[in-house]
Design an enzyme around this catalytic site. Sequence first.
Site, PDB file in Angstrom:
ATOM      1  N   ILE B 280     -33.484  73.785  24.925  1.00 27.11           N
ATOM      2  CA  ILE B 280     -34.044  73.792  23.569  1.00 27.11           C
ATOM      3  C   ILE B 280     -33.024  73.215  22.588  1.00 27.11           C
ATOM      4  CG2 ILE B 280     -35.005  75.197  21.718  1.00 27.11           C
ATOM      5  CD1 ILE B 280     -35.937  77.202  23.827  1.00 27.11           C
ATOM      6  N   GLU B 301     -19.706  75.478  18.651  1.00 24.21           N
ATOM      7  CA  GLU B 301     -18.729  75.806  19.689  1.00 24.21           C
ATOM      8  C   GLU B 301     -18.840  74.897  20.906  1.00 24.21           C
ATOM      9  OE1 GLU B 301     -19.514  79.886  20.769  1.00 24.21           O
ATOM     10  OE2 GLU B 301     -21.438  79.405  21.662  1.00 24.21           O
ATOM     11  N   GLY B 396     -20.964  82.828  21.643  1.00 26.11           N
ATOM     12  CA  GLY B 396     -20.736  82.795  20.207  1.00 26.11           C
ATOM     13  C   GLY B 396     -21.997  83.010  19.402  1.00 26.11           C
TER      14      GLY B 396
END
Lengths: 530, 530
Positions: B280, B301, B396
């Site tokens: 996605i 990240e 994250g």
Amino acid sequence: MEYGTLQERVRCKSLLSKVMKAEDTIPFFKDGMSLGWSGFTPAGYPKAVPIALADHVEKNNLQGKLRFNVFTGASVGAETEDRWATLDMIDRRWPYQTGKNIAAGINEGRIRMGDKHLSLFAQDLGYGFYTKDTPGGRLDLAIIEVSAITEEGGLVPTSSGGVIPEIVTMCDRIIVEVNVGQPSFEGMHDNLICNNPPNRQVLNITKADSRIGTTFVPCDPAKIVAVVESRHRDNGRAFSEQDETSEAIANHIIDFFSHEVKAGRLPKNLLPLQSGVGSIANAVIGGLAKGPFADLSVYTEVLQDTMLDLIDSGKLACASSCSLSLSKDEGFPRFFAAMDKYAGKILLRPLAISNAPEPIRRLGVIAMNTPVEIDIYAHANSTLVGGTRMINGIGGSGDFLRNGFLKIMHTPSSRPSKTDPTGITCVVPHCSHIDHTEHDLDCVVTEQGLADLRGLAPKERARRIIEKCAHPDYKPILAEYLEIATKECLARKVGHEPQLWDRAFKMQLNLAQNGTMKIKNWDMKIDLCE
Amino acid sequence: MEYGTLQERVRCKSLLSKVMKAEDTIPFFKDGMSLGWSGFTPAGYPKAVPIALADHVEKNNLQGKLRFNVFTGASVGAETEDRWATLDMIDRRWPYQTGKNIAAGINEGRIRMGDKHLSLFAQDLGYGFYTKDTPGGRLDLAIIEVSAITEEGGLVPTSSGGVIPEIVTMCDRIIVEVNVGQPSFEGMHDNLICNNPPNRQVLNITKADSRIGTTFVPCDPAKIVAVVESRHRDNGRAFSEQDETSEAIANHIIDFFSHEVKAGRLPKNLLPLQSGVGSIANAVIGGLAKGPFADLSVYTEVLQDTMLDLIDSGKLACASSCSLSLSKDEGFPRFFAAMDKYAGKILLRPLAISNAPEPIRRLGVIAMNTPVEIDIYAHANSTLVGGTRMINGIGGSGDFLRNGFLKIMHTPSSRPSKTDPTGITCVVPHCSHIDHTEHDLDCVVTEQGLADLRGLAPKERARRIIEKCAHPDYKPILAEYLEIATKECLARKVGHEPQLWDRAFKMQLNLAQNGTMKIKNWDMKIDLCE
């Protein structure tokens, strides 16, 4: 007692033409408006105007016909919004609140409450997220309590910073209450209007008492539609006497700090402290006033009465907070009687800065808060009793627990049910609502002991929490759950964090059915009726 | 292909006396050691030494006799740690991981995994929280892959920043792998060793590409015990082809951005984007490459293959990331073939900075991540399938979702079970595990639609999510649950966020029993057996 006149406090002389009585502001209010209020955990909130409007509704039987969306820093005094709730004057209410009638309205479906981390609430209000469906995307009207108005129209807050900067940014019609019933808080504040991204400023706070802004919130005087004199004092909650449970918890925490200093992981004067609201928080701060540490600093959102003890003890270097939430009959009189001494140690900031992750992480704040319940894997429920009934809200607990150097939650190990003095365990297999996750907490503390969870995997955490923190009546029950769940989940090779979804809430269901969470066994018969 | 010699890459000439073969480092490793590894979502991790050690264990039948605690930035290549897991070489493993065998070890109880927000992991490692029970409180040994070593011993990372600064701080014995099998990444990094509180620095990042540090991580050469040449490439995951579901989700998100720009809540070039890992995320970035926005920036990240498309489209001004996680056979060859073009747009940072709340809030990052499941009140499960089986970890996602300007989660509305192509709904009454809470999310997106939850109270959120996001097969089932739960909880005056604890997991129990979450009714018979 005389604290200066309205004419002296309003230094922007053009605004003196806007002076009116509280009841004369009533025509400004229209049904369905979105309002911004100053105030935070009841300090610095408007009083004269909300009370006058409540009187008006009551006198003219307008209950349910004048309803508002109220956006404020956090809870405000019961004589204002809780009375508004009784008079059916609140449709939406953001964020944290306190008060019997407002809670009833929320839990009975009459008031729509939005619960947000306070730091996010402040920024989302400033981003226009809460007013996105109103014409122009703005707040309709604001009521802000101030100590003074500067020559250029700058608003000098009273006992809290709250979301005044965001309200002033998002609202073009502001009613100002000038509180001459108490000394001015001018000089105690450090305000900054945060720009929206991509132009948000660096918050250059490197010590708890670093100043980065101005003592007032800049405001275009043209926005001020009324200036009202007020002599009402903040209706702060009374000081809770310390009990044995709170003292035991405070002692465990102070022992832990000593251990961490010895290990070289904390400096001798610790790191800036954040301590939540309530009797345990009070006991921890009270314990530090008698404890072995000096040159302490505080970076928090609320200062309670025992903070004055800590200042008196000579052990506090400085405190930064969003509000000064002292009790009406003890704390505030004591504070005002020696305001020079106390005010010099305290800096008040708006919510967007007091609760911002940026300074909390940088300073390495030690965060301590009380949940409703905690589970064996260290998820915590801070807001919903039984997973569905709102108490107050998450407040700033997440802001501090997610960003602190040490993230500590403290709770009694049990609470009484209607029929059993220890009928509710505060350590459960699985929280019925989760506000703080296992990824955040470092330590859990009850009167039984402190569980240091740093570096532990889930099943190790569960054993440690049950061993150190659970009430003795519940230790065998919880240990058995962990054992059964571990065995069953490992057998199915899905055992990183074992749970049994048919039985995870058995203790809660038993409380509803039999008045206690002390179950006799972990059996359960279920028919899915499919 | 020649990319320079080891002698050229190691500019600190005294270290040339430490050059040895990978297999010669084996004596450094002792059972029970805590190791620090470079690397992040498999990029920039050490390869030659871990592979040599695995060969050694395999050849000498040392399975279970050489076990380590591995602390690294996030997942590393399957040929290293997943193979270590197979050889029973891992006792503790922190934080996010990927790999079939390591996951099996975790879920079968052989490997103790700690799952932490990556920003907290980095700081907790630097604070000594994970090594507090080891002698001296330090990491025992580190293995760090570098592009080069500067004249003073500074370590120039390769394709990721990871936790190299914290490892260098916390470890006195470092094995360095110099990767001469690929071009040097020198110049692409921005490193800073964060001091511990109370002296932690301001992270003065005001644009996605602001530089605040050095291109290398300072390191005392006396700490380096071995220098090993490596020619292994990162074993990056292959590019997932975009499917209809992912494209539909990407389109909903791009439409939403257009709407927000029109409403004045987003600038024309949006705000810095964070996009998680997976198909996605790839589709969203791919969609933006074809979309109406220009001068975009990225603060994230992980950069995946479609980021190269975005650069090629001319629409990306700059990207900041912790790692360059390109696929081995397509992404990296493409990147190296035009490294001048791509490298100039990309800044690589250590985890403590790429994921720090401070720049994420200041820049106003738009955070987008994929959960396992989401519930009707907008709590999300990102880590544990069925609430107990670890997949990868929280990574994250929390760092970005808690601190972003807009916090978005996207997921297919359903997934197949073994017997039913839509047997699992990704929208459930109550998540079996909660990593992200209702207090954080702004939008939920599935291929069915986008639910904008800003400013909504819980019951309104539930109606919106069911209406906009649930799969049509599950809409009536979820709506009925909400209706029954609301009725029952409001009747008991506990209805802020209605749930029924006897039935909240009925869909999950039905999946286990009957292979689908499509239940026929919300009946359930329970006997507590008390």
